[in-house]
Design a protein around this motif. Structure first.
Motif, PDB file in Angstrom:
ATOM      1  N   GLY A 103       0.784  -3.080  -6.138  1.00  0.00           N
ATOM      2  CA  GLY A 103       1.810  -3.115  -5.107  1.00  0.00           C
ATOM      3  C   GLY A 103       3.179  -3.425  -5.666  1.00  0.00           C
ATOM      4  N   GLY A 104       4.143  -3.560  -4.766  1.00  0.00           N
ATOM      5  CA  GLY A 104       5.514  -3.824  -5.152  1.00  0.00           C
ATOM      6  C   GLY A 104       6.451  -3.203  -4.136  1.00  0.00           C
ATOM      7  N   PRO A 105       7.691  -3.689  -4.018  1.00  0.00           N
ATOM      8  CA  PRO A 105       8.597  -3.207  -2.982  1.00  0.00           C
ATOM      9  C   PRO A 105       9.003  -1.752  -3.147  1.00  0.00           C
ATOM     10  CG  PRO A 105       9.711  -4.677  -4.522  1.00  0.00           C
ATOM     11  CD  PRO A 105       8.255  -4.765  -4.826  1.00  0.00           C
ATOM     12  N   ASP A 106       8.844  -1.175  -4.309  1.00  0.00           N
ATOM     13  CA  ASP A 106       9.239   0.219  -4.519  1.00  0.00           C
ATOM     14  C   ASP A 106       8.038   1.111  -4.809  1.00  0.00           C
ATOM     15  OD1 ASP A 106      11.985  -0.445  -4.265  1.00  0.00           O
ATOM     16  OD2 ASP A 106      11.975  -1.196  -6.323  1.00  0.00           O
ATOM     17  N   SER A 107       6.843   0.694  -4.394  1.00  0.00           N
ATOM     18  CA  SER A 107       5.628   1.412  -4.769  1.00  0.00           C
ATOM     19  C   SER A 107       5.291   2.510  -3.782  1.00  0.00           C
ATOM     20  CB  SER A 107       4.453   0.427  -4.872  1.00  0.00           C
ATOM     21  OG  SER A 107       4.292  -0.259  -3.634  1.00  0.00           O
ATOM     22  N   ILE A 108       6.214   3.421  -3.571  1.00  0.00           N
ATOM     23  CA  ILE A 108       5.935   4.577  -2.715  1.00  0.00           C
ATOM     24  C   ILE A 108       5.993   5.818  -3.580  1.00  0.00           C
ATOM     25  CG2 ILE A 108       8.342   4.890  -2.001  1.00  0.00           C
ATOM     26  CD1 ILE A 108       7.192   5.716   0.791  1.00  0.00           C
ATOM     27  N   HIS A 109       5.097   6.737  -3.313  1.00  0.00           N
ATOM     28  CA  HIS A 109       5.001   7.951  -4.100  1.00  0.00           C
ATOM     29  C   HIS A 109       4.895   9.145  -3.157  1.00  0.00           C
ATOM     30  CE1 HIS A 109       4.029   5.426  -7.635  1.00  0.00           C
ATOM     31  NE2 HIS A 109       3.316   4.731  -6.764  1.00  0.00           N
ATOM     32  N   ALA A 110       5.493  10.241  -3.556  1.00  0.00           N
ATOM     33  CA  ALA A 110       5.339  11.507  -2.847  1.00  0.00           C
ATOM     34  C   ALA A 110       4.448  12.404  -3.703  1.00  0.00           C
ATOM     35  CB  ALA A 110       6.686  12.163  -2.597  1.00  0.00           C
ATOM     36  N   VAL A 111       3.290  12.767  -3.180  1.00  0.00           N
ATOM     37  CA  VAL A 111       2.328  13.565  -3.942  1.00  0.00           C
ATOM     38  C   VAL A 111       2.011  14.842  -3.174  1.00  0.00           C
ATOM     39  CG1 VAL A 111       1.348  11.511  -5.013  1.00  0.00           C
ATOM     40  CG2 VAL A 111       0.338  12.407  -2.925  1.00  0.00           C
ATOM     41  N   ASN A 112       1.465  15.808  -3.911  1.00  0.00           N
ATOM     42  CA  ASN A 112       1.076  17.085  -3.304  1.00  0.00           C
ATOM     43  C   ASN A 112      -0.354  17.431  -3.703  1.00  0.00           C
ATOM     44  OD1 ASN A 112       3.674  18.353  -2.030  1.00  0.00           O
ATOM     45  ND2 ASN A 112       4.341  17.533  -4.008  1.00  0.00           N
ATOM     46  N   HIS A 113      -1.218  16.446  -3.659  1.00  0.00           N
ATOM     47  CA  HIS A 113      -2.600  16.651  -4.094  1.00  0.00           C
ATOM     48  C   HIS A 113      -3.489  17.247  -3.015  1.00  0.00           C
ATOM     49  CE1 HIS A 113      -1.422  14.518  -7.594  1.00  0.00           C
ATOM     50  NE2 HIS A 113      -1.479  13.295  -7.072  1.00  0.00           N
ATOM     51  N   PHE A 114      -3.068  17.223  -1.783  1.00  0.00           N
ATOM     52  CA  PHE A 114      -3.977  17.555  -0.683  1.00  0.00           C
ATOM     53  C   PHE A 114      -3.482  18.741   0.147  1.00  0.00           C
ATOM     54  CE2 PHE A 114      -3.819  12.843  -1.208  1.00  0.00           C
ATOM     55  CZ  PHE A 114      -4.952  12.753  -2.003  1.00  0.00           C
ATOM     56  N   GLY A 115      -2.750  19.626  -0.483  1.00  0.00           N
ATOM     57  CA  GLY A 115      -2.282  20.817   0.213  1.00  0.00           C
ATOM     58  C   GLY A 115      -1.086  20.571   1.105  1.00  0.00           C
ATOM     59  N   ALA A 116      -0.491  19.397   1.026  1.00  0.00           N
ATOM     60  CA  ALA A 116       0.687  19.068   1.815  1.00  0.00           C
ATOM     61  C   ALA A 116       1.361  17.870   1.159  1.00  0.00           C
ATOM     62  CB  ALA A 116       0.311  18.742   3.265  1.00  0.00           C
ATOM     63  N   LYS A 117       2.627  17.659   1.480  1.00  0.00           N
ATOM     64  CA  LYS A 117       3.335  16.506   0.938  1.00  0.00           C
ATOM     65  C   LYS A 117       2.827  15.237   1.610  1.00  0.00           C
ATOM     66  CE  LYS A 117       7.940  14.508   0.278  1.00  0.00           C
ATOM     67  NZ  LYS A 117       9.388  14.688   0.508  1.00  0.00           N
ATOM     68  N   THR A 118       2.460  14.274   0.791  1.00  0.00           N
ATOM     69  CA  THR A 118       1.913  13.014   1.279  1.00  0.00           C
ATOM     70  C   THR A 118       2.715  11.863   0.701  1.00  0.00           C
ATOM     71  OG1 THR A 118      -0.331  13.931   1.418  1.00  0.00           O
ATOM     72  CG2 THR A 118      -0.126  11.536   1.388  1.00  0.00           C
ATOM     73  N   LEU A 119       3.161  10.965   1.576  1.00  0.00           N
ATOM     74  CA  LEU A 119       3.767   9.722   1.119  1.00  0.00           C
ATOM     75  C   LEU A 119       2.656   8.694   0.947  1.00  0.00           C
ATOM     76  CD1 LEU A 119       7.007   9.501   3.306  1.00  0.00           C
ATOM     77  CD2 LEU A 119       6.794  10.216   0.918  1.00  0.00           C
ATOM     78  N   LEU A 120       2.656   8.020  -0.177  1.00  0.00           N
ATOM     79  CA  LEU A 120       1.524   7.200  -0.585  1.00  0.00           C
ATOM     80  C   LEU A 120       1.988   5.803  -0.958  1.00  0.00           C
ATOM     81  CD1 LEU A 120      -1.384   6.776  -1.798  1.00  0.00           C
ATOM     82  CD2 LEU A 120      -0.497   7.843  -3.873  1.00  0.00           C
ATOM     83  N   VAL A 121       1.304   4.797  -0.430  1.00  0.00           N
ATOM     84  CA  VAL A 121       1.566   3.400  -0.772  1.00  0.00           C
ATOM     85  C   VAL A 121       0.236   2.683  -0.942  1.00  0.00           C
ATOM     86  CG1 VAL A 121       2.431   1.181   0.075  1.00  0.00           C
ATOM     87  CG2 VAL A 121       3.840   3.229   0.316  1.00  0.00           C
TER      88      VAL A 121
END
Length: 241
Positions: free
Chosen positions: A192-210
């Protein structure tokens, strides 16, 4: 000592030839001389045509959410031999938010996260305007291991199945609860952490991940609740521009 007797080699040779003749050997077996003191090489197996071995067939997982969940709860699932109740995911199939926990809680009876950890999760969701009914909640393993820990030798396969589950959901926002769940994706490590957000495209769509702390951990370490609150806000509002 006296002199050694002189052997009559001609008589010895004649006696040997006579023995072979009596044994039925009356001709040479080879035209060329052969050194019988040389150790013979081991026989060489005749070459045969190699039999083509078929490559292992990759398992084809169900490609619809309903069929996949049914398969995960069947006796074909990795957890079938754990002799523990199995729990289906809950919530809408097309939910914007998907939450992934590690395993059912010890108190769970009819659905995932019914006990104190689930009650805390409900309060966390309510704080950002969500409810259990509005999110899709799934678990990395569908049954609780007897030891309360996922067997390391089975974890890679279970992670593979969790990724397939997420690919069928195509979440817009994904919240990973706890360290084990955070290992599903390379972008997260569970700290974790205050800046632990990721934008991924692993699932056929853009996903914001924390990835955040599991409610189970927050019950034991209430001091971490402020950090978890930052994670929730980060995923709810998205990264700041």
């Amino acid at each position: 000592m006296g002199a050694e007797p002189i052997q009559d080699w001609q008589k010895t040779l004649a006696s040997t030839l006579e023995w072979w003749r009596d044994a039925g050997v009356d001709m040479l077996v080879e035209d060329d001389p052969h050194d019988w003191l040389i150790r013979a090489a081991p026989p060489v197996e005749p070459a045969t045509n190699p039999v083509a071995v078929a490559a292992p067939v990759a398992e084809v997982l169900p490609d619809t959410l309903d069929a996949f969940v049914e398969w995960r709860l069947s006796d074909s699932a990795p957890e079938a031999g754990w002799h523990a109740p199995r729990f289906a995911p809950t919530g809408p199939k097309e939910a914007e938010w998907v939450l992934l926990t590690d395993m059912p809680e010890a108190e769970d009876d009819a659905r995932l996260m019914e006990g104190p950890a689930g009650q805390l999760l409900d309060r966390m969701l309510a704080a950002i305007g969500l409810s259990r009914e509005s999110v899709h909640l799934a678990s990395l393993v569908v049954a609780r291991p007897m030891t309360g820990r996922i067997p390391p030798e089975q974890e890679p396969r279970l992670i593979e199945l969790a990724r397939h589950h997420l690919s069928l959901l195509r979440p817009k926002k994904l919240l990973l609860l706890g360290q084990a769940a955070s290992r599903v994706l390379a972008e997260t490590n569970g700290t974790g952490g205050p800046d632990s957000i990721h934008a991924v495209n692993h699932f056929g769509a853009k996903t914001l991940l924390v990835a955040t702390f599991h409610p189970r951990f927050l019950l034991e370490r209430p001091v971490a609740k402020s950090e978890a609150w930052k994670h929730l806000l980060l995923l709810s509002r998205g990264p700041s521009e």
